[in-house]
Motif scaffolding. Structure first.
Motif, PDB file in Angstrom:
ATOM      1  N   GLN A  52      25.946  16.844  36.387  1.00 28.76           N
ATOM      2  CA  GLN A  52      25.134  16.016  35.527  1.00 28.76           C
ATOM      3  C   GLN A  52      25.372  15.975  33.914  1.00 28.76           C
ATOM      4  O   GLN A  52      25.787  15.585  33.015  1.00 28.76           O
ATOM      5  N   VAL A  53      26.139  17.991  33.710  1.00 27.96           N
ATOM      6  CA  VAL A  53      26.214  18.196  32.149  1.00 27.96           C
ATOM      7  C   VAL A  53      27.045  17.693  32.140  1.00 27.96           C
ATOM      8  O   VAL A  53      27.255  16.985  31.215  1.00 27.96           O
ATOM      9  N   LYS A  54      28.274  17.324  32.610  1.00 30.45           N
ATOM     10  CA  LYS A  54      28.899  17.242  32.935  1.00 30.45           C
ATOM     11  C   LYS A  54      29.724  15.966  32.378  1.00 30.45           C
ATOM     12  O   LYS A  54      30.316  15.107  31.141  1.00 30.45           O
ATOM     13  N   SER A  55      28.936  14.670  33.345  1.00 27.26           N
ATOM     14  CA  SER A  55      28.586  13.657  32.920  1.00 27.26           C
ATOM     15  C   SER A  55      27.958  13.009  32.346  1.00 27.26           C
ATOM     16  O   SER A  55      28.843  12.105  31.209  1.00 27.26           O
ATOM     17  N   ILE A  56      27.057  14.074  30.998  1.00 26.69           N
ATOM     18  CA  ILE A  56      26.464  13.492  29.996  1.00 26.69           C
ATOM     19  C   ILE A  56      27.364  13.362  28.898  1.00 26.69           C
ATOM     20  O   ILE A  56      27.929  12.637  28.122  1.00 26.69           O
TER      21      ILE A  56
ATOM     22  N   GLY B  33      31.860  25.846  25.182  1.00 28.75           N
ATOM     23  CA  GLY B  33      30.517  25.906  26.878  1.00 28.75           C
ATOM     24  C   GLY B  33      31.053  24.866  28.097  1.00 28.75           C
ATOM     25  O   GLY B  33      29.964  24.303  28.784  1.00 28.75           O
ATOM     26  N   GLU B  34      32.012  23.964  27.792  1.00 26.28           N
ATOM     27  CA  GLU B  34      32.470  22.977  28.868  1.00 26.28           C
ATOM     28  C   GLU B  34      32.677  24.026  30.114  1.00 26.28           C
ATOM     29  O   GLU B  34      32.145  23.475  31.173  1.00 26.28           O
ATOM     30  N   ARG B  35      33.239  24.700  30.214  1.00 26.98           N
ATOM     31  CA  ARG B  35      34.128  26.007  30.876  1.00 26.98           C
ATOM     32  C   ARG B  35      32.493  26.438  32.295  1.00 26.98           C
ATOM     33  O   ARG B  35      32.721  26.297  33.872  1.00 26.98           O
ATOM     34  N   GLN B  36      31.869  26.748  31.541  1.00 25.11           N
ATOM     35  CA  GLN B  36      30.095  27.661  32.186  1.00 25.11           C
ATOM     36  C   GLN B  36      29.557  25.629  32.981  1.00 25.11           C
ATOM     37  O   GLN B  36      28.995  25.918  33.754  1.00 25.11           O
TER      38      GLN B  36
END
Length: 131
Positions: A51-55, A75-78
């Motif tokens: 969901q973090v990635k989707s947001i 921070g995208e990788r984590q």
């Protein structure tokens, strides 16, 4: 000094995009008096890494429609805490656990809150309408 009109426009668009992807506890603070590097921090939470990635994807797409691209992304990788720096605003998309641990809103509590649309606030405060 207060946040620019453009910064408020971008913050609202980012908050709406986050809300569309079911982000929780969406807040925006005018940090322009305390920081020279940006006007507004937008904070939101997600219950899982996906969901973090989707947001993040939705915020980037919405702000791209307004002619903006992040000058920095971290921070995208984590996928636990992604920071999108648009110069005038910085968007923090955090996993709920990181949000609780780091409590950024506690650090910026003395800054004015940027008003967000009712639909964004309702998404934070109560059940979402579907459909």
């Amino acid at each position: 000094m207060t946040a620019s009109v453009r910064a408020v426009e971008l913050a609202v668009a980012a908050a709406e995009a986050a809300s569309d992807k079911l982000a929780e506890d969406i807040l925006a603070f005018d940090v322009s008096e305390q920081l020279a590097i940006t006007d507004i921090f937008v904070l939101c939470s997600a219950s899982n890494d996906r969901q973090v990635k989707s947001i993040v994807d939705e915020v980037e797409a919405r702000l791209r429609e307004l002619g903006e691209r992040p000058v920095r992304r971290e921070g995208e990788r984590q996928g636990r805490w992604v920071l999108l720096d648009y110069a005038e605003i910085v968007v923090h998309v955090q996993h709920s656990e990181e949000r609780l641990f780091y409590a950024l809103e506690r650090l910026w509590k003395d800054c004015p809150v940027v008003p967000l649309p009712e639909a964004v606030r309702m998404g934070r405060e109560g059940p979402r309408a579907t459909g």
